[in-house]
Enzyme design. Structure first.
Site, PDB file in Angstrom:
ATOM      1  NE  ARG A  82       8.173  19.877 -19.530  1.00 47.05           N
ATOM      2  CZ  ARG A  82       7.743  20.889 -18.765  1.00 47.05           C
ATOM      3  NH1 ARG A  82       6.445  21.088 -18.584  1.00 47.05           N
ATOM      4  NH2 ARG A  82       8.588  21.698 -18.181  1.00 47.05           N
ATOM      5  CE1 TYR A 132       3.008  -4.637 -28.210  1.00 50.77           C
ATOM      6  CE2 TYR A 132       3.206  -3.140 -26.343  1.00 50.77           C
ATOM      7  CZ  TYR A 132       3.770  -3.795 -27.427  1.00 50.77           C
ATOM      8  OH  TYR A 132       5.093  -3.589 -27.717  1.00 50.77           O
ATOM      9  CG  ASP A 164      -3.539   0.138 -29.063  1.00 53.26           C
ATOM     10  OD1 ASP A 164      -3.320   0.398 -30.263  1.00 53.26           O
ATOM     11  OD2 ASP A 164      -2.662  -0.277 -28.291  1.00 53.26           O
ATOM     12  CE  LYS A 203       4.839  -1.620 -32.459  1.00 54.17           C
ATOM     13  NZ  LYS A 203       3.791  -1.913 -31.499  1.00 54.17           N
TER      14      LYS A 203
END
Ligand code: PLP
Length: 394
Positions: A55, A109, A182, A207
């Site tokens: 982590r 988005y 973004d 993407k």
């Protein structure tokens, strides 16, 4: 030793040294130890670089983070479980030590809207929206809202507006706000927001960066000032990427420039062809000299690279005609998502913008006859032929 013990330990932790793997392997280990406990202690204390628990950091993730940070020219990165997790981390990093207020672009988005309005606002973050392509409205909104963070997408979905990131960075700097971008639709091949003055850049790795439709992931690339806060958020909130997804993404990124150049060229060809097609009422693509952001496009996008998404409006069509057109496609995949090697179509009214009321959609310019294509790497003649036969039936 008994078979139970050998089953657990025999052969494990074998070092390949002095052989060097030609590509970074998947480090699936959740924790790490060293020759001495003293060394592990120094690593926990962050006095020495190293891994102790996945982590906190993982060698496969670290390789991907270094790769994407290099492409975006950042200080470092945090690989996250999804694009949305990355946006969440980026916004929290931007709001650390700042007043809790975000000024965001009106075209975002869908899930990013929900992140702002359903997750952050109920926690006390003030969220306001402005059309970031309208310079005077944005300057006025920054004066009025005094935001701590400006959140925008480089290229908007599905109408492909291009945000003036250089001007927005200037505005943000003047207001002491962090600019979070973004950059999923543009990729670092087209635009590198940190070079234009942004503080944090987010990608949905799902993407273009992974690019093959087999990964869900996200990443935040940071400047120097926000890097420690970002890494601390990753350690604490734990929305980190798994090492297998990191490995697949690295494999994808190696061909990102090649794929993107091809996809951009294919998209440009299709946009030009669609503009001439009698069934098409309007094409949205940033190479258009009459594009509302033509000046920004000329200033920020490289020669000939306008992205690989094309949206178009089918003349006189409504929902049923668009659905019938999608059903006639034989090569183009009618699936949600974008940026993959294969060409895909998406009907915003049915999927990405479904939750928005028809009236609000109309105001946003997203009409019932609008279809979005994410153009792939196939031979452009074949993509065009598939569209042509599907349009012939309309
Ligand atoms: C897909 C997408 C996201 C969300 O990414 P996930 O990986 O699906 O969580 C965020 N922003 C943009 C622009 C996207 O296209």
């Amino acid at each position: 030793m008994k078979i139970h013990t050998r089953a657990v330990h025999a052969g494990d932790r074998k070092k390949p040294a002095p052989a060097i793997p030609v590509t970074t392997p998947v480090y699936a280990a959740s924790s790490y130890f060293y020759e001495t406990a003293e060394e592990l202690d120094r690593i926990f204390a962050r006095e020495q670089e190293g891994y102790c628990y996945s982590r906190y950091g993982n060698p496969t993730n670290a390789a991907l983070e270094e790769l994407v940070s290099s492409l975006e020219n950042g200080r470092g990165a945090l690989a996250c479980a999804s694009g949305m997790a990355a946006l969440h981390m980026a916004l929290l990093a931007a709001l650390t030590d700042r007043p809790k207020s975000v000024l965001a672009a009106t075209s975002l988005y869908g899930a990013t809207f929900n992140l702002l309005l359903q997750v952050l606002e109920p926690l006390g973050v003030n969220c306001q929206f402005v059309d970031v392509c309208d310079a005077s409205a944005t300057a006025e909104a920054v004066r009025r809202c005094r935001p701590a963070c400006l959140l925008v997408e480089t290229i908007s979905n599905p109408l492909l507006r291009v945000a003036p990131l250089d001007r927005l960075a200037e505005l943000a700097r003047g207001a002491g706000a962090a600019l979070v971008v973004d950059n999923t639709f543009a990729t670092p091949l087209l635009v590198r927001p940190l070079e234009l003055g942004a503080q944090l850049v987010v990608h949905s790795l799902t993407k273009y960066l992974a690019g093959h439709g087999d990964v869900l992931g996200g990443i935040v690339v940071s400047d120097e000032a926000h890097y420690e806060a970002l890494r601390a958020l990753g350690r604490t909130s734990g929305a980190v990427l798994g090492p297998f997804e990191s490995y697949l993404t690295m494999r994808g990124v190696k061909t990102l420039p090649l794929r993107m150049e091809r996809q951009c060229a294919n998209a440009r060809h299709l946009a030009a062809w669609l503009r001439r097609h009698p069934r098409i009422e309007r094409v949205h693509f940033p190479d258009d000299p009459n594009h509302p952001d033509a000046e920004t496009v000329g200033r920020l996008l490289p020669e000939g690279l306008f992205g690989a998404i094309v949206s178009f409006e089918l003349r006189g069509a409504g929902r049923s005609e668009i659905l019938a057109l999608m059903d006639r496609l034989k090569l183009i995949v009618p699936a949600t998502s974008l940026g993959d090697v294969h060409t895909m179509v998406l009907y915003p009214v049915m999927s990405s913008h479904r939750e928005i009321s028809p009236k609000q959609r109309e105001r946003m310019g997203i009409r019932d006859n609008l279809l979005r294509i994410s153009v792939g790497i196939e031979a452009v003649e074949d993509i065009q032929a598939d569209l042509e036969q599907a349009l012939a039936g309309t």
